[in-house]
Design a protein around this motif. Structure first.
Motif, PDB file in Angstrom:
ATOM      1  N   ARG A  65      -6.773   7.070  -3.902  1.00 59.72           N
ATOM      2  CA  ARG A  65      -7.634   8.129  -3.356  1.00 59.72           C
ATOM      3  C   ARG A  65      -6.786   9.364  -3.097  1.00 59.72           C
ATOM      4  O   ARG A  65      -5.615   9.248  -2.718  1.00 59.72           O
ATOM      5  CB  ARG A  65      -8.271   7.679  -2.039  1.00 59.72           C
ATOM      6  N   ARG A  66      -7.390  10.519  -3.276  1.00 55.99           N
ATOM      7  CA  ARG A  66      -6.669  11.779  -3.061  1.00 55.99           C
ATOM      8  C   ARG A  66      -7.450  12.648  -2.082  1.00 55.99           C
ATOM      9  O   ARG A  66      -8.667  12.553  -2.010  1.00 55.99           O
ATOM     10  CB  ARG A  66      -6.528  12.537  -4.390  1.00 55.99           C
ATOM     11  N   ALA A 120       0.868  -1.176   0.000  1.00 56.71           N
ATOM     12  CA  ALA A 120       0.000   0.000   0.000  1.00 56.71           C
ATOM     13  C   ALA A 120       0.908   1.231   0.000  1.00 56.71           C
ATOM     14  O   ALA A 120       2.085   1.142   0.369  1.00 56.71           O
ATOM     15  CB  ALA A 120      -0.891   0.000   1.230  1.00 56.71           C
ATOM     16  N   VAL A 121       0.351   2.370  -0.422  1.00 58.13           N
ATOM     17  CA  VAL A 121       1.177   3.584  -0.481  1.00 58.13           C
ATOM     18  C   VAL A 121       0.433   4.768   0.144  1.00 58.13           C
ATOM     19  O   VAL A 121      -0.800   4.830   0.100  1.00 58.13           O
ATOM     20  CB  VAL A 121       1.578   3.934  -1.938  1.00 58.13           C
ATOM     21  N   LEU A 122       1.214   5.670   0.712  1.00 58.44           N
ATOM     22  CA  LEU A 122       0.653   6.909   1.257  1.00 58.44           C
ATOM     23  C   LEU A 122       1.682   8.019   1.048  1.00 58.44           C
ATOM     24  O   LEU A 122       2.771   7.977   1.628  1.00 58.44           O
ATOM     25  CB  LEU A 122       0.357   6.754   2.756  1.00 58.44           C
ATOM     26  N   PHE A 123       1.346   8.961   0.179  1.00 57.10           N
ATOM     27  CA  PHE A 123       2.270  10.052  -0.138  1.00 57.10           C
ATOM     28  C   PHE A 123       1.589  11.368   0.238  1.00 57.10           C
ATOM     29  O   PHE A 123       0.610  11.767  -0.396  1.00 57.10           O
ATOM     30  CB  PHE A 123       2.637  10.034  -1.624  1.00 57.10           C
ATOM     31  N   ALA A 124       2.104  12.003   1.253  1.00 52.87           N
ATOM     32  CA  ALA A 124       1.442  13.180   1.823  1.00 52.87           C
ATOM     33  C   ALA A 124       2.097  14.466   1.338  1.00 52.87           C
ATOM     34  O   ALA A 124       3.290  14.496   1.019  1.00 52.87           O
ATOM     35  CB  ALA A 124       1.511  13.118   3.345  1.00 52.87           C
ATOM     36  N   LEU A 125       1.286  15.518   1.283  1.00 55.19           N
ATOM     37  CA  LEU A 125       1.791  16.875   1.199  1.00 55.19           C
ATOM     38  C   LEU A 125       2.582  17.184  -0.065  1.00 55.19           C
ATOM     39  O   LEU A 125       3.684  17.727  -0.016  1.00 55.19           O
ATOM     40  CB  LEU A 125       2.655  17.175   2.445  1.00 55.19           C
ATOM     41  N   SER A 126       2.010  16.812  -1.210  1.00 53.27           N
ATOM     42  CA  SER A 126       2.617  17.215  -2.480  1.00 53.27           C
ATOM     43  C   SER A 126       2.036  18.572  -2.864  1.00 53.27           C
ATOM     44  O   SER A 126       0.811  18.730  -2.949  1.00 53.27           O
ATOM     45  CB  SER A 126       2.304  16.191  -3.575  1.00 53.27           C
ATOM     46  N   ARG A 153       2.194  19.147 -10.708  1.00 49.83           N
ATOM     47  CA  ARG A 153       1.525  17.987 -11.334  1.00 49.83           C
ATOM     48  C   ARG A 153       1.744  16.704 -10.546  1.00 49.83           C
ATOM     49  O   ARG A 153       1.315  15.609 -10.988  1.00 49.83           O
ATOM     50  CB  ARG A 153       2.055  17.783 -12.759  1.00 49.83           C
ATOM     51  N   ALA A 154       2.410  16.777  -9.404  1.00 52.59           N
ATOM     52  CA  ALA A 154       2.881  15.570  -8.724  1.00 52.59           C
ATOM     53  C   ALA A 154       1.765  14.569  -8.436  1.00 52.59           C
ATOM     54  O   ALA A 154       1.873  13.382  -8.767  1.00 52.59           O
ATOM     55  CB  ALA A 154       3.587  15.956  -7.428  1.00 52.59           C
ATOM     56  N   THR A 155       0.684  15.015  -7.838  1.00 54.98           N
ATOM     57  CA  THR A 155      -0.342  14.059  -7.413  1.00 54.98           C
ATOM     58  C   THR A 155      -1.086  13.478  -8.602  1.00 54.98           C
ATOM     59  O   THR A 155      -1.362  12.274  -8.659  1.00 54.98           O
ATOM     60  CB  THR A 155      -1.314  14.718  -6.415  1.00 54.98           C
ATOM     61  N   GLU A 156      -1.370  14.331  -9.577  1.00 59.25           N
ATOM     62  CA  GLU A 156      -2.077  13.859 -10.780  1.00 59.25           C
ATOM     63  C   GLU A 156      -1.251  12.777 -11.495  1.00 59.25           C
ATOM     64  O   GLU A 156      -1.768  11.706 -11.851  1.00 59.25           O
ATOM     65  CB  GLU A 156      -2.285  15.084 -11.675  1.00 59.25           C
ATOM     66  N   VAL A 157       0.036  13.014 -11.672  1.00 61.04           N
ATOM     67  CA  VAL A 157       0.893  12.049 -12.376  1.00 61.04           C
ATOM     68  C   VAL A 157       1.059  10.782 -11.541  1.00 61.04           C
ATOM     69  O   VAL A 157       1.010   9.661 -12.063  1.00 61.04           O
ATOM     70  CB  VAL A 157       2.265  12.691 -12.702  1.00 61.04           C
ATOM     71  N   THR A 158       1.220  10.954 -10.240  1.00 61.74           N
ATOM     72  CA  THR A 158       1.387   9.784  -9.366  1.00 61.74           C
ATOM     73  C   THR A 158       0.137   8.912  -9.414  1.00 61.74           C
ATOM     74  O   THR A 158       0.223   7.674  -9.503  1.00 61.74           O
ATOM     75  CB  THR A 158       1.672  10.236  -7.915  1.00 61.74           C
ATOM     76  N   ALA A 159      -1.023   9.540  -9.371  1.00 60.33           N
ATOM     77  CA  ALA A 159      -2.274   8.778  -9.432  1.00 60.33           C
ATOM     78  C   ALA A 159      -2.311   7.946 -10.715  1.00 60.33           C
ATOM     79  O   ALA A 159      -2.617   6.750 -10.695  1.00 60.33           O
ATOM     80  CB  ALA A 159      -3.467   9.724  -9.374  1.00 60.33           C
ATOM     81  N   ARG A 160      -1.961   8.577 -11.818  1.00 64.27           N
ATOM     82  CA  ARG A 160      -2.000   7.879 -13.113  1.00 64.27           C
ATOM     83  C   ARG A 160      -1.026   6.694 -13.128  1.00 64.27           C
ATOM     84  O   ARG A 160      -1.370   5.593 -13.574  1.00 64.27           O
ATOM     85  CB  ARG A 160      -1.658   8.867 -14.220  1.00 64.27           C
ATOM     86  N   CYS A 161       0.190   6.901 -12.618  1.00 61.66           N
ATOM     87  CA  CYS A 161       1.212   5.834 -12.654  1.00 61.66           C
ATOM     88  C   CYS A 161       0.777   4.642 -11.803  1.00 61.66           C
ATOM     89  O   CYS A 161       0.997   3.492 -12.183  1.00 61.66           O
ATOM     90  CB  CYS A 161       2.557   6.357 -12.154  1.00 61.66           C
ATOM     91  N   PHE A 162       0.197   4.899 -10.657  1.00 62.96           N
ATOM     92  CA  PHE A 162      -0.216   3.790  -9.781  1.00 62.96           C
ATOM     93  C   PHE A 162      -1.481   3.116 -10.325  1.00 62.96           C
ATOM     94  O   PHE A 162      -1.587   1.889 -10.285  1.00 62.96           O
ATOM     95  CB  PHE A 162      -0.387   4.275  -8.336  1.00 62.96           C
TER      96      PHE A 162
END
Ligand SMILES: C[S@@+](CC[C@H](N)C(=O)[O-])C[C@H]1O[C@@H](n2cnc3c(N)ncnc32)[C@H](O)[C@@H]1O
Length: 284
Positions: free
Chosen positions: A216-217, A155-161, A199-208
């Motif tokens: 979820r964002r 699972a992943v959790l990336f905070a505060l982008s 663009r960090a969160t948008e691109v990360t969402a797409r890659c995962f």
């Protein structure tokens, strides 16, 4: 890339912890397997802010004395007290890692993550996490991060982008011009290839999602109150420097903007919102 000082990370930590989405954090943690102690990897961990936040969710505030929001002190709903997580915190800056409180469940390791060729640190991880990292890295890097995480079904959790939004009050006629320059600076190479910046969160969402993750964002904006003069001052100085790096010919305009903004801070009438997002994901 320029280093991150322990002083800067300590100054931003209360704003970071107050901004993070507790709801998203709990949903990621509550979905982790319960059959074995969680092994957690914290990438670019710095002085351990993410460890302190997540530990406060697991077990109440420990691992240092950083202030945490009161809701973060409640134990995780349904958490098994016997399942104490073990942590690996990695960063290339040994001086920052030295600030992490000693604990038999917490290992720190100095590693350069610029190419993410460190497959070994991912082995057996239930959770791969990072805070305030993804806006610094490139699209290729995030794609690799998704592969490394998926290989171990973590699972992943990336905070505060950072997401490119800054709202300063009172308004200034040059706010927009400065923000445009700052957001261009955000996309310059910070040691991981051309940075994703806003663009960090948008691109990360797409890659995962491409690798079968359910993502979820949640918004995690900093609301920097007028009393937080040191943090506001450092933000404004940092933005002025970034804007000058991008447009040296506009230095006079930028310095005048900085002086007006700092005057608002000194007078106790400045409020700043900085847009961030948290992202959580798990393999379906
Ligand atoms: C914005 S700070 C975030 C630190 C911490 N996660 C937090 O939330 O306070 C970014 C971190 O990335 C680390 N970093 C930058 N480049 C790195 C690299 N090539 N390898 C490993 N860590 C790196 C820095 O040392 C710093 O601790």
């Amino acid at each position: 890339m320029g280093g991150f000082s322990a002083e800067w990370l300590a100054l931003r930590e209360p704003a970071d912890h107050a901004a993070r989405s507790m709801e998203l954090t709990r949903s990621v943690l509550n979905a982790l397997p319960r059959d074995a102690p969680w092994r957690i990897l914290d990438l670019a961990a710095g002085s351990g802010s993410n460890l302190r936040y997540l530990s406060s969710v697991f077990e109440g505030p420990t691992h240092g004395s950083a202030p945490t929001p009161s809701e973060a002190c409640e134990p995780l709903v349904g958490a098994d007290p016997r399942v104490r997580p073990s942590w690996l915190l990695v960063d290339h800056d040994a001086a920052l890692l030295a600030w992490v409180a000693r604990d038999p469940h917490v290992e720190t390791r100095r590693l350069d993550l610029s190419t993410l060729d460190n497959r070994g640190v991912f082995a057996g991880r239930a959770l791969v996490t990072a805070s305030a990292l993804l806006d610094l890295v490139s699209e290729d890097w995030v794609r690799k991060l998704a592969v490394r995480s998926a290989e171990v079904s973590a699972a992943v959790l990336f905070a505060l982008s950072y997401d490119g939004r800054v709202v300063c009050a009172p308004e200034d006629p040059e706010d927009e011009a400065i923000l445009w320059l700052v957001n261009r600076h955000q996309q310059t190479d910070k040691g991981f290839g051309p940075a994703l910046g806003p663009r960090a969160t948008e691109v990360t969402a797409r890659c995962f999602e491409a690798l079968g993750y359910q993502v979820r964002r949640a918004r995690s904006d900093w609301k920097v109150a007028r009393q937080s003069r040191d943090l506001q001052g450092q933000l404004i100085d940092g933005w002025a420097q970034a804007a000058t790096d991008m447009a040296p010919a506009r230095e006079a305009m930028i310095n005048a903007w900085r002086d007006r903004r700092l005057a608002h801070v000194a007078a106790g009438r400045s409020e700043i919102t900085v847009g961030h997002e948290d992202l959580g994901g798990r393999v379906l």
